[in-house]
Design a protein around this motif. Sequence first.
Motif, PDB file in Angstrom:
ATOM      1  N   VAL A 283      66.002  30.274  25.376  1.00  0.00           N
ATOM      2  CA  VAL A 283      66.505  31.574  24.923  1.00  0.00           C
ATOM      3  C   VAL A 283      66.954  31.457  23.476  1.00  0.00           C
ATOM      4  N   ARG A 284      66.321  32.216  22.605  1.00  0.00           N
ATOM      5  CA  ARG A 284      66.740  32.173  21.208  1.00  0.00           C
ATOM      6  C   ARG A 284      67.823  33.205  20.952  1.00  0.00           C
ATOM      7  N   GLY A 285      68.557  33.021  19.874  1.00  0.00           N
ATOM      8  CA  GLY A 285      69.661  33.917  19.560  1.00  0.00           C
ATOM      9  C   GLY A 285      69.204  35.226  18.944  1.00  0.00           C
ATOM     10  N   CYS A 286      70.128  36.165  18.861  1.00  0.00           N
ATOM     11  CA  CYS A 286      69.864  37.473  18.249  1.00  0.00           C
ATOM     12  C   CYS A 286      69.599  37.283  16.750  1.00  0.00           C
ATOM     13  N   ILE A 287      68.625  38.010  16.216  1.00  0.00           N
ATOM     14  CA  ILE A 287      68.318  37.928  14.787  1.00  0.00           C
ATOM     15  C   ILE A 287      68.720  39.206  14.042  1.00  0.00           C
ATOM     16  N   ALA A 288      69.478  40.077  14.722  1.00  0.00           N
ATOM     17  CA  ALA A 288      69.998  41.304  14.105  1.00  0.00           C
ATOM     18  C   ALA A 288      68.901  42.142  13.464  1.00  0.00           C
TER      19      ALA A 288
ATOM     20  N   TYR B 238      67.695  44.866  14.935  1.00  0.00           N
ATOM     21  CA  TYR B 238      67.974  46.235  15.392  1.00  0.00           C
ATOM     22  C   TYR B 238      66.769  46.915  16.030  1.00  0.00           C
ATOM     23  N   SER B 239      65.753  46.141  16.373  1.00  0.00           N
ATOM     24  CA  SER B 239      64.566  46.698  17.019  1.00  0.00           C
ATOM     25  C   SER B 239      64.910  47.330  18.368  1.00  0.00           C
ATOM     26  N   CYS B 240      65.935  46.826  19.023  1.00  0.00           N
ATOM     27  CA  CYS B 240      66.309  47.348  20.342  1.00  0.00           C
ATOM     28  C   CYS B 240      66.757  48.804  20.268  1.00  0.00           C
ATOM     29  N   TYR B 241      67.223  49.243  19.094  1.00  0.00           N
ATOM     30  CA  TYR B 241      67.633  50.635  18.956  1.00  0.00           C
ATOM     31  C   TYR B 241      66.429  51.573  18.930  1.00  0.00           C
ATOM     32  N   GLU B 242      65.285  51.059  18.538  1.00  0.00           N
ATOM     33  CA  GLU B 242      64.054  51.862  18.530  1.00  0.00           C
ATOM     34  C   GLU B 242      63.304  51.731  19.850  1.00  0.00           C
ATOM     35  N   LYS B 243      63.243  50.499  20.384  1.00  0.00           N
ATOM     36  CA  LYS B 243      62.415  50.230  21.554  1.00  0.00           C
ATOM     37  C   LYS B 243      63.182  50.284  22.868  1.00  0.00           C
ATOM     38  N   GLY B 244      64.506  50.211  22.809  1.00  0.00           N
ATOM     39  CA  GLY B 244      65.292  50.216  24.026  1.00  0.00           C
ATOM     40  C   GLY B 244      65.275  48.891  24.754  1.00  0.00           C
ATOM     41  N   ARG B 245      64.770  47.862  24.124  1.00  0.00           N
ATOM     42  CA  ARG B 245      64.729  46.525  24.716  1.00  0.00           C
ATOM     43  C   ARG B 245      64.668  45.505  23.587  1.00  0.00           C
ATOM     44  N   CYS B 246      64.968  44.259  23.894  1.00  0.00           N
ATOM     45  CA  CYS B 246      64.968  43.217  22.869  1.00  0.00           C
ATOM     46  C   CYS B 246      63.552  42.917  22.406  1.00  0.00           C
ATOM     47  N   VAL B 247      63.412  42.600  21.132  1.00  0.00           N
ATOM     48  CA  VAL B 247      62.098  42.304  20.555  1.00  0.00           C
ATOM     49  C   VAL B 247      61.510  41.028  21.146  1.00  0.00           C
TER      50      VAL B 247
ATOM     51  N   LEU C 175      73.662  36.209  26.444  1.00  0.00           N
ATOM     52  CA  LEU C 175      74.630  37.296  26.568  1.00  0.00           C
ATOM     53  C   LEU C 175      74.683  38.166  25.323  1.00  0.00           C
ATOM     54  N   ASP C 176      74.632  37.541  24.142  1.00  0.00           N
ATOM     55  CA  ASP C 176      74.619  38.322  22.897  1.00  0.00           C
ATOM     56  C   ASP C 176      73.493  39.347  22.919  1.00  0.00           C
ATOM     57  N   ARG C 177      72.314  38.886  23.287  1.00  0.00           N
ATOM     58  CA  ARG C 177      71.149  39.767  23.284  1.00  0.00           C
ATOM     59  C   ARG C 177      71.161  40.757  24.443  1.00  0.00           C
ATOM     60  N   LEU C 178      71.625  40.304  25.611  1.00  0.00           N
ATOM     61  CA  LEU C 178      71.658  41.199  26.775  1.00  0.00           C
ATOM     62  C   LEU C 178      72.609  42.361  26.542  1.00  0.00           C
ATOM     63  N   PHE C 179      73.809  42.068  26.082  1.00  0.00           N
ATOM     64  CA  PHE C 179      74.796  43.125  25.895  1.00  0.00           C
ATOM     65  C   PHE C 179      74.437  44.029  24.715  1.00  0.00           C
ATOM     66  N   TYR C 180      73.872  43.449  23.669  1.00  0.00           N
ATOM     67  CA  TYR C 180      73.574  44.260  22.483  1.00  0.00           C
ATOM     68  C   TYR C 180      72.332  45.133  22.658  1.00  0.00           C
TER      69      TYR C 180
END
Length: 205
Positions: free
Chosen positions: A44-49, A51-60, A97-102
């Motif tokens: 599991v890699r860390g969040c790279i900020a 903000y794609s999840c705000y457009e796609k509704g899911r992590c990149v 968790l960072d990526r799941l919650f964000y």
Amino acid sequence: MKVLMINGSPHAKGNTYTALQEMEKVFAQEGVETEIIQVGNQAVRGCIACYSCYEKGRCVFDDIVNETAPKFEECDGLVIASPVYYASANATLIAFLDRLFYSTHFDKRMKVGASVVAARRGGLSATFDELNKYFTITGMPLASSQYWNSIHGRTPGEASQDAEGLQTMRTLAANMVFLMKSIALGREAYGLPEQEAKTPTNFIR
């Protein structure tokens, strides 16, 4: 009712699992469905900020984070469990968790949260505090027990000798069930508390 349990240990059947298993016994007695997701042995890699999840509704990054997201949305309670490394949680779990919650934008308020930590000796309370912050920033009530939600053991299976730690896990599970049921009744009778529009403030002008 359903509780989602996240095992942040790289060992599927280690002491962290022993703690979760003790909680599962109580949940089963109370008719609460459970699912354990093994995270600590995943890449599991860390969040790279981005903000794609705000457009796609899911992590990149399409991995276990996106697989877990719908289960998180459906559950009534979330247990996050981790071994202690240098008075901190497993880094793989924190990245998860960072990526799941964000990246999940559904309303998490009033899902009951509980963190569980396992260690040979020290660093438990610092890790416990670290994990609780995911709940408190999203309006999730914390389930408590008779002591901090911790258990001791080094080699796999040693935690089963920690009688107080096991009792703490059972008490935690029972309290969690009570909270989930109480919140469900309150939601039905009164709904969720009214929420103000957020006012994000940046102190650099």
